[in-house]
Design a protein around this motif. Structure first.
Motif, PDB file in Angstrom:
ATOM      1  N   GLY C 607       2.704  -7.308   7.022  1.00 33.05           N
ATOM      2  CA  GLY C 607       2.665  -6.024   7.910  1.00 33.05           C
ATOM      3  C   GLY C 607       1.829  -5.291   7.658  1.00 33.05           C
ATOM      4  N   VAL C 608       0.292  -5.895   7.827  1.00 28.80           N
ATOM      5  CA  VAL C 608      -0.726  -4.418   7.825  1.00 28.80           C
ATOM      6  C   VAL C 608      -0.772  -3.989   9.620  1.00 28.80           C
ATOM      7  CG1 VAL C 608      -3.208  -4.490   8.118  1.00 28.80           C
ATOM      8  CG2 VAL C 608      -1.890  -6.171   6.373  1.00 28.80           C
ATOM      9  N   ILE C 609      -0.456  -2.823   9.168  1.00 26.08           N
ATOM     10  CA  ILE C 609      -0.690  -2.021  10.338  1.00 26.08           C
ATOM     11  C   ILE C 609      -1.864  -1.374  10.682  1.00 26.08           C
ATOM     12  CG2 ILE C 609       0.327  -0.202  11.562  1.00 26.08           C
ATOM     13  CD1 ILE C 609       2.521  -0.240   8.918  1.00 26.08           C
ATOM     14  N   ARG C 610      -2.270  -1.634  11.909  1.00 29.46           N
ATOM     15  CA  ARG C 610      -2.952  -1.198  12.343  1.00 29.46           C
ATOM     16  C   ARG C 610      -2.889  -0.399  14.035  1.00 29.46           C
ATOM     17  NH1 ARG C 610      -7.283  -4.503  14.876  1.00 29.46           N
ATOM     18  NH2 ARG C 610      -5.594  -6.419  16.115  1.00 29.46           N
ATOM     19  N   VAL C 611      -3.722   0.897  13.848  1.00 31.40           N
ATOM     20  CA  VAL C 611      -2.671   1.769  15.184  1.00 31.40           C
ATOM     21  C   VAL C 611      -4.321   1.543  15.907  1.00 31.40           C
ATOM     22  CG1 VAL C 611      -2.724   4.341  15.950  1.00 31.40           C
ATOM     23  CG2 VAL C 611      -1.650   3.382  13.588  1.00 31.40           C
ATOM     24  N   THR C 612      -4.189   1.380  17.124  1.00 33.22           N
ATOM     25  CA  THR C 612      -5.015   0.580  18.464  1.00 33.22           C
ATOM     26  C   THR C 612      -5.169   1.191  18.894  1.00 33.22           C
ATOM     27  OG1 THR C 612      -3.498  -1.240  19.270  1.00 33.22           O
ATOM     28  CG2 THR C 612      -4.882  -2.041  17.939  1.00 33.22           C
ATOM     29  N   ARG C 613      -3.960   2.252  19.939  1.00 30.63           N
ATOM     30  CA  ARG C 613      -4.059   3.167  21.007  1.00 30.63           C
ATOM     31  C   ARG C 613      -3.639   4.298  20.593  1.00 30.63           C
ATOM     32  NH1 ARG C 613      -2.558   1.815  25.998  1.00 30.63           N
ATOM     33  NH2 ARG C 613      -1.316   0.085  25.433  1.00 30.63           N
ATOM     34  N   VAL C 614      -3.692   5.753  20.357  1.00 30.80           N
ATOM     35  CA  VAL C 614      -3.299   6.604  20.957  1.00 30.80           C
ATOM     36  C   VAL C 614      -3.478   7.607  21.931  1.00 30.80           C
ATOM     37  CG1 VAL C 614      -1.775   8.668  20.097  1.00 30.80           C
ATOM     38  CG2 VAL C 614      -2.548   7.007  18.480  1.00 30.80           C
ATOM     39  N   VAL C 615      -1.839   7.968  23.425  1.00 29.97           N
ATOM     40  CA  VAL C 615      -2.232   8.207  24.206  1.00 29.97           C
ATOM     41  C   VAL C 615      -1.777  10.246  23.877  1.00 29.97           C
ATOM     42  CG1 VAL C 615      -1.882   9.067  26.501  1.00 29.97           C
ATOM     43  CG2 VAL C 615      -2.942   6.751  25.604  1.00 29.97           C
ATOM     44  N   ASN C 616      -2.732  10.688  24.169  1.00 26.07           N
ATOM     45  CA  ASN C 616      -1.823  12.510  23.272  1.00 26.07           C
ATOM     46  C   ASN C 616      -1.682  13.589  24.616  1.00 26.07           C
ATOM     47  OD1 ASN C 616      -0.958  14.790  22.218  1.00 26.07           O
ATOM     48  ND2 ASN C 616      -1.604  14.386  20.656  1.00 26.07           N
ATOM     49  N   ALA C 617      -0.882  13.695  25.264  1.00 23.97           N
ATOM     50  CA  ALA C 617      -0.929  14.170  26.434  1.00 23.97           C
ATOM     51  C   ALA C 617      -0.325  15.424  26.035  1.00 23.97           C
ATOM     52  CB  ALA C 617       0.133  13.612  27.935  1.00 23.97           C
ATOM     53  N   VAL C 618      -1.508  16.796  26.866  1.00 29.50           N
ATOM     54  CA  VAL C 618      -0.393  18.024  25.779  1.00 29.50           C
ATOM     55  C   VAL C 618      -0.532  18.889  27.246  1.00 29.50           C
ATOM     56  CG1 VAL C 618      -2.166  19.394  24.322  1.00 29.50           C
ATOM     57  CG2 VAL C 618      -2.349  17.098  23.560  1.00 29.50           C
ATOM     58  N   ALA C 619       0.080  19.937  26.906  1.00 29.88           N
ATOM     59  CA  ALA C 619       0.168  20.990  27.681  1.00 29.88           C
ATOM     60  C   ALA C 619      -0.103  22.449  27.252  1.00 29.88           C
ATOM     61  CB  ALA C 619       1.415  20.974  28.778  1.00 29.88           C
ATOM     62  N   ALA C 620      -1.481  22.788  27.216  1.00 24.96           N
ATOM     63  CA  ALA C 620      -1.585  23.862  26.615  1.00 24.96           C
ATOM     64  C   ALA C 620      -2.497  25.079  27.524  1.00 24.96           C
ATOM     65  CB  ALA C 620      -2.624  23.753  24.708  1.00 24.96           C
ATOM     66  N   GLY C 621      -1.554  25.186  28.633  1.00 26.20           N
ATOM     67  CA  GLY C 621      -2.427  27.024  29.110  1.00 26.20           C
ATOM     68  C   GLY C 621      -3.859  26.098  29.474  1.00 26.20           C
ATOM     69  N   ARG C 622      -4.403  27.032  29.545  1.00 24.71           N
ATOM     70  CA  ARG C 622      -5.690  26.474  29.982  1.00 24.71           C
ATOM     71  C   ARG C 622      -7.158  26.782  29.110  1.00 24.71           C
ATOM     72  NH1 ARG C 622      -9.598  32.470  32.710  1.00 24.71           N
ATOM     73  NH2 ARG C 622      -8.532  31.311  33.995  1.00 24.71           N
ATOM     74  N   ILE C 623      -7.527  25.813  29.170  1.00 23.45           N
ATOM     75  CA  ILE C 623      -8.304  25.074  28.204  1.00 23.45           C
ATOM     76  C   ILE C 623      -9.527  25.563  28.778  1.00 23.45           C
ATOM     77  CG2 ILE C 623      -9.420  22.572  27.462  1.00 23.45           C
ATOM     78  CD1 ILE C 623      -6.449  22.665  27.022  1.00 23.45           C
ATOM     79  N   LEU C 624     -10.171  26.466  27.851  1.00 25.80           N
ATOM     80  CA  LEU C 624     -11.508  27.057  27.142  1.00 25.80           C
ATOM     81  C   LEU C 624     -12.513  25.922  27.241  1.00 25.80           C
ATOM     82  CD1 LEU C 624     -10.357  29.683  24.648  1.00 25.80           C
ATOM     83  CD2 LEU C 624     -10.756  29.879  27.547  1.00 25.80           C
ATOM     84  N   ASN C 625     -12.878  25.113  27.044  1.00 28.57           N
ATOM     85  CA  ASN C 625     -13.737  23.634  26.505  1.00 28.57           C
ATOM     86  C   ASN C 625     -13.506  22.834  25.994  1.00 28.57           C
ATOM     87  OD1 ASN C 625     -15.970  22.548  25.236  1.00 28.57           O
ATOM     88  ND2 ASN C 625     -17.006  24.435  24.275  1.00 28.57           N
ATOM     89  N   PRO C 626     -13.129  21.671  27.710  1.00 31.97           N
ATOM     90  CA  PRO C 626     -12.618  20.715  27.498  1.00 31.97           C
ATOM     91  C   PRO C 626     -13.421  19.786  26.052  1.00 31.97           C
ATOM     92  CG  PRO C 626     -13.522  20.446  29.319  1.00 31.97           C
ATOM     93  CD  PRO C 626     -13.795  21.888  28.281  1.00 31.97           C
ATOM     94  N   LYS C 627     -14.201  19.881  25.213  1.00 30.55           N
ATOM     95  CA  LYS C 627     -14.832  18.783  24.995  1.00 30.55           C
ATOM     96  C   LYS C 627     -14.464  19.631  22.892  1.00 30.55           C
ATOM     97  CE  LYS C 627     -19.939  18.312  23.542  1.00 30.55           C
ATOM     98  NZ  LYS C 627     -21.413  18.155  23.652  1.00 30.55           N
TER      99      LYS C 627
END
Lengths: 338, 171, 735
Positions: C607-627
């Motif tokens: 039952g040991v769980i590993r989160v191996t990948r996450v993709v988070n796609a965000v729509a948040a208007g203008r991105i001031l600083n991608p970094k």
């Protein structure tokens, strides 16, 4: 926190002399657990006798074919020592499964044996705890006991011993060298830690005026077929829910000798001769492993939150024995369980 | 019902021990200070020497924010008594840059955005410097494992790994 | 000149942070500093019967021990203790006020000593006896005492009837335990008392909130109190309200007329605010074709006995999904605990977790793809208000997230995907948060040497405010970023809202643009006053400041250098301070959205769980600083991993105490728990939300992540775990 004096011990004899004159003093080496406990008001020594400078820092082969480890050898140095990496990789992996690299850099070999339990109630001075205040009662039995013991418990205490290193030392049948006012003696690892019984305040059979000087490993290191598997609530830097040290000597796929010890389940690293005997002469298959697991977990008892540990331990034992048999020990950094 | 909540074994201690005079070597300089026997190296650095770059995040060896290098090895300064480190060579975050030039790992932390609030950063960087010196981590998985003693609540872990890889490549 | 807005600029405060030069609230070692150490209550409810401080006072170096009996005077009215974000209903906690114990860990004494070591020693010599009273700390046990508060969203249609007659139904309860923020920095305040004036370095997300609060509690005039917080070692909501250590530091400083620092221990921080444990009941009814007919969401959450804290857990479905019938209810249970408080994405982290797990369960009941179901139920309008969004590129989030993740390769059958001993699970969820903007005042001082200082009383809690302020100011003033200095974290600076709710970026950056427009107007006036000015006749919006010049937008050859304009006008500096008001426009819903895709690998036996990948796609208007934006969302994902798998404040209800009040046993993710996190910013131009089209990113990163992971665990194992955290013993029935 209660104030304490600080003195340094020049050599082992001096250390023993100092502690004899002040029974409420404590030795300090790495300090990773003692300072922690002093800050929480759990420990309140009148004086700390600094033994960290004692010349007990060598790792050397013995004439008997084993290895003698000085009590002041830092955990990291021990884990990465060529003699240990090469001949006792089970010990190396167990050490590296515990704590963090910073703590392992500080913690001493001797001190690792003397870690106190992580039971929540032992740490919380506002709650009763027989280990901290004998006679006050055990809050864990009916309390938050996910991390507590399932084996060898008593009505007075269900604490576990938190060490990973000790689980491997138990499996390897190490010997503890101690020195006290009456001179030097050795204690078999199995006899070093105690079960709680009615005196849970005493973790070990080391006398208060004695000092650990060395740990001796016997010649047999099981460097071919071994594994240390630690199961915890996050993937690193956490204490074990259950850990398993398995070491096998094989003849083909027949077991000639077996060592099996559990961590996170009892007041001491948990071994059973019956479990190991049950493996002798058996083929390395799941049936044999399951039988050994049943022997090792004989009499296991849950206290509510930790009931799952019994089944978890059973499966972890079978898995770890399989890893050992296949010569595929669990990796420390790759968290996929082999 | 009255419940006695006495926090301590008060009264047992007749007097508080005298302070001890010690000399530490911190960032290549010898410094003299007076400390209590229970003054940790962390408190000595922050309160006595005003080297507040070393952070206190838990004071119990559970977070790694207080990581410094003692004789080249990374340790938790919160669980180290200052009196026990007399004569040892201590390097803190303030001692990593040379002549105003950042240590490659400090620069890599900026380049890779390996921090947000900055509070775990000193410990992460000292830990990373220690890790590189140990030479035991090469792969991202090995770095992850050997950097797990430094908690970053902002969650910069992937960038921390990237920063360490960058510094390893350049050193 | 390239635009700084939108460029991956390294943090302007980076050097200060990697060299240890950045000073936090507990690090100002002023001469004569007194160290305070808190003694806290060991019981959850009752009265202090007796405090004996005599032994503590004998410790060498101890100056005084303050208790409720000998503290300086404090006001006796609730209003004096209400800060900007205090719950409307209730009596805010008053530190060291009287003998009443309201929660475990409440401060009962403050030891003041010449050094920290003496203070700590003396603190453990303070003897306290209590009159205990019966207490309650268990939400489940007290559930029957829950009372409803005004629901944030109005009901529509008849949700119960529609549910009863729906072709496909899913109803279940989800549980999120108490969680603590645990910022890495310990809460600390340094209070400096000088000639009746008070300067306080405080760990806070709102210097002006603390300043007003202190003026009120200590009956001081606004110009007598200055609160500063140049750096903050993480807040996550814990620093929105003034915390008790700032009151204690000031009490100490007033009593001794000396500077006092109070730094809490990690354990003591478990008696500050927390994310309230909540029971979330979801009931979703759908047509057989997979459109929602009914949506019901009921929350039962924890608050203290003395204040009613609640956030919107239940309204989020109205933003995400169409449903003709809907009903929302929010209930509270009062327990003998500190008041719960905002913690990253308050209401949404919990409410959307439950909603998005329920949607996953509904998809399974419908035999539908989870993404497809969400698209079928997609709402183009805010369902509760029936208004359009300023922008909503959530479809793009689903699409781009799914493509990046490889969602089309998913076998929908649970337990169908495996790698050796591990079951592989893919789950997804949606996220939503608000895109708010608050009135903000920004001051810009432009000097003739081409440098500018931009100032407002914001906080940078690690979010990157220093950096985006410099970027926006550089663009708006046409200066290199190195010529911009940013001032924030000081209550004497122009008015700025609290750093919370994801509104700082939009509030501050639009306010910079607004003030910069004033500066531009001043410069234009000077330029037009020059002989034969090429800008004669131009209005303020006909010109821009580019590369140190005032340039006509229509004809770039018509330009005047800033330096010469200022020289000709004999101006060595231009100072502008302007309020940027925010229109109360309710014609649109203002939200930020996301789609999260997670992969877990679960050891089938253990039952040991590993989160191996996450993709988070965000729509948040203008991105001031991608970094820095990437870091913020990535950090949110790490929080989501912790929420899903690790975090839980464990209580022993017999004692009314937190048993894991430390960060060894309160598990947060460590480096080894975090692997591949991919953040996608979906293009989302938005000219309605605010002039710069900024939506904010502080909260959205965590929203939905725990649900995506929980859904992935189900997909991997076939086991639905609804109460967080998902530990291995919940995934596998071991015995």
């Amino acid at each position: 926190m209660i104030p304490f004096q600080y003195t340094r011990a020049n050599d082992v004899a001096d250390a023993i002399k100092q502690i004899a004159t002040d029974p409420s003093a404590k030795f300090i080496a790495g300090g990773t657990n003692l300072i922690d406990l002093i800050k929480y008001d759990v420990e309140a020594p009148s004086r700390l006798i600094d033994i960290s400078h004692l010349p007990l820092r060598s790792v050397e082969p013995t004439s008997a074919g084993g290895v003698l480890i000085g009590a002041m050898v830092p955990n990291t140095d021990l884990a990465y020592h060529p003699l240990i990496e090469g001949r006792y990789p089970l010990l190396a992996r167990a050490i590296l499964s515990g704590a963090s690299q910073q703590l392992r850099n500080m913690a001493s070999t001797g001190g690792n044996l003397l870690q106190r339990t992580r039971c929540f109630y032992y740490y919380d001075t506002a709650t009763p705890c027989n280990k901290r205040e004998p006679g006050s009662g055990c809050s864990a039995i009916d309390g938050v006991n996910r991390i507590n013991a399932i084996l060898g418990t008593s009505e007075a205490c269900i604490a576990t011993h938190p060490s990973d290193m000790c689980v491997a030392l138990a499996a390897l049948e190490a010997t503890v060298h101690v020195t006290g006012p009456a001179g030097a003696r050795t204690i078999a690892f199995a006899d070093f830690h105690r079960l709680p019984g009615n005196t849970p305040q005493r973790d070990t059979n080391l006398e208060p005026d004695e000092i650990i000087t060395a740990i001796e490993l016997p010649p047999k290191g099981f460097s071919e077929n071994y594994s240390y598997l630690k199961i915890r609530d996050r993937l690193s830097y956490a204490f074990a829910l259950v850990s398993v040290a398995a070491a096998l000597e094989l003849d083909g796929d027949t077991i000639k000798e077996a060592r099996l010890a559990l961590g996170g389940v009892a007041h001491k690293p948990w071994r059973s001769t019956a479990a190991e005997a049950a493996l002798l002469g058996q083929r390395t298959d799941a049936t044999a492993f399951a039988k050994a697991a049943d022997w090792l977990l004989h009499g296991a008892k849950g206290y509510g939150h930790n009931d799952f540990k019994i089944g978890l331990a059973r499966r972890a034992i079978i898995r770890t024995l399989g890893q050992a048999a296949r010569g595929k020990p669990q990796s420390i950094s790759d968290k996929k369980i082999r | 019902m009255t419940h006695s909540g006495t926090v301590s074994r008060a009264g047992r201690i007749a007097s508080v021990p005298e302070k001890i005079s010690i000399t530490l070597r911190v960032n290549d300089k010898a410094v003299k200070l007076q400390v209590a026997p229970w003054t940790t190296l962390l408190d000595a650095l922050r309160d006595h020497l005003d080297l507040t770059g070393t952070k206190k995040g838990c004071d119990h060896g559970q977070c790694g924010a207080c990581t410094v290098l003692v004789d080249g090895r990374r340790i938790n300064s919160c669980l180290t008594l200052a009196v026990m480190k007399e004569g040892a060579e201590i390097i803190t975050i303030e001692g990593l840059a040379r002549d105003g030039v950042l240590h490659p790992l400090q620069q890599a932390f900026i380049d890779q955005d390996a921090f947000q609030c900055g509070y775990c950063t000193s410990g992460q960087i000292c830990s990373g410097v220690g890790l590189i010196a140990e030479g035991k981590a090469r792969t991202p998985n090995e770095i992850r494992e050997l950097m797990s003693g430094n908690i970053c609540r902002c969650g910069a872990y992937p960038n921390i790994v990237a920063a360490i890889l960058q510094a390893m490549e350049r050193s | 000149m390239a635009s700084y807005i939108g460029s991956a600029t390294s943090r302007v405060d980076g050097r200060a942070k990697v060299t240890g030069e950045a000073k936090y609230a507990g690090e100002f070692n002023v001469p004569g500093l007194v160290h305070g150490y808190v003694v806290e209550s060991t019981i959850p409810k009752g009265r202090i019967a007796r405090i004996d401080t005599s032994a503590a006072l004998e410790v060498a170096g101890v100056i005084d021990v303050l208790t409720h009996r000998n503290r300086p005077q404090m006001p006796d009215k609730d209003d004096a203790y209400k800060d900007e974000v205090a719950p409307e209903k209730g009596s805010p906690y008053r530190p060291l006020y009287d003998d009443r114990i309201l929660f475990t860990g409440q401060p009962v004494a403050l030891v003041l000593a010449e050094d920290w070591e003496a203070a700590r020693v003396a603190a453990s010599m303070v003897k306290v006896e209590y009159q205990k009273e019966p207490h309650v700390t268990d939400l489940h046990a007290e559930r029957s005492r829950a009372f409803a508060i005004d629901a944030p969203e109005k009901p529509r249609g008849d949700a119960e009837k529609a549910f009863a007659s729906a072709a496909v139904r899913h109803a279940a309860e989800y549980f999120i335990p108490t969680e603590h923020h645990n910022p890495m920095e310990l809460f600390a305040s340094t209070a400096i008392w000088e000639d009746g004036r008070l300067t306080v370095y405080d760990k806070t997300q709102g210097v002006q909130n603390v300043q007003k609060y202190l003026c009120s509690v200590f009956k001081m005039k606004p110009d007598e109190v200055r609160v500063m917080s140049p750096y903050m070692g993480g807040g996550f909501g814990a620093g929105l309200r003034p915390q008790y250590q700032v009151v204690l530091a000031v009490l100490g400083a007033r009593a001794l007329k000396r500077p006092v620092r109070v730094m809490l221990t990690r354990a003591q921080m478990y008696a500050l605010g927390y994310r309230p444990a909540s029971i979330e009941r979801l009931a979703l009814g759908a047509s057989s074709g997979g459109t929602l007919e009914s949506m019901q969401h009921e929350t039962i959450a924890v608050t203290s006995q003395f204040e009613e804290f609640a956030r919107n857990d239940t309204g989020w479905g109205n933003l995400l999904y169409k449903s003709p019938n809907a009903k929302f209810e929010h209930k509270l249970v009062k327990l003998d605990l500190p008041t719960s408080c905002d913690m990253r994405a308050p209401g949404a982290a919990t409410g959307v977790y439950a909603l998005e797990c329920a949607m996953d369960e509904l998809a399974i009941a419908l035999d539908a793809d989870p993404v497809q179901l969400r698209l079928q139920c997609y709402s183009e309008r805010h369902q509760g208000e029936d208004i359009p969004y300023t922008s909503k590129q959530l479809r793009e989030c689903y699409q781009q997230g799914a493509a990046e993740f490889g969602w089309d390769k998913r076998n929908p059958q649970p337990r169908s995907m495996r790698e050796g001993s591990e079951l592989v699970g893919w789950g997804m969820a949606s996220g939503v948060w608000e895109a708010l903007q608050m009135p903000t005042t920004v001051r810009i001082v432009l000097t003739a040497n081409g440098h500018a200082e931009v100032a407002t009383a914001a906080s940078d809690i690690g979010t990157g405010t220093y950096t985006i302020m410099a970027q926006v100011a550089a663009d708006m003033l046409g200066l290199p970023i190195d010529n911009i200095s940013v001032k924030l974290g000081d209550s004497t600076l122009p008015q700025c809202p609290l750093e919370g709710g994801s509104w700082i970026a939009s509030s501050v950056c639009n306010a910079i643009a607004n003030t910069a427009r004033g500066v531009r107007g001043d410069l234009l006036k000077l330029a037009i006053g020059m002989k034969d000015s090429p800008l004669a006749g131009a209005g303020v919006d006909d010109v821009a400041l580019i590369d140190g010049k005032i340039v006509s937008r229509r004809d770039a050859t018509r330009a005047v250098s800033i330096a010469s304009a200022m020289q000709s006008g004999n101006a060595d500096r231009i100072t502008r301070e302007e309020v940027n008001k925010v229109a109360d426009d309710k014609s649109h819903a203002r939200n930020v959205h996301s789609a999260i895709f997670a992969e877990v690998k679960v050891d089938e036996q253990l039952g040991v769980i590993r989160v191996t990948r996450v993709v988070n796609a965000v729509a948040a208007g203008r991105i001031l600083n991608p970094k820095t934006a990437h870091s913020q969302v990535m950090g949110g994902v790490v929080w989501g991993i912790g929420m899903a798998l690790h975090e839980e404040t464990l209580f022993d209800h017999r004692f009314g105490r937190v048993m894991n009040a430390n960060i060894a046993e309160y598990h947060m993710p460590v480096n080894a728990d975090v692997h591949d996190i991919k953040v996608i910013f979906v293009d989302e131009p938005d000219e309605i939300v605010n002039p710069l089209g900024i939506k904010g990113l502080g909260e959205i990163g965590i929203v939905g992540v725990a649900a995506a992971i929980a859904n992935a665990v189900y997909h991997a194992t076939g086991k639905r775990v609804r109460d967080l955290p998902i530990t291995l013993d919940k995934v596998i029935q071991f015995n």
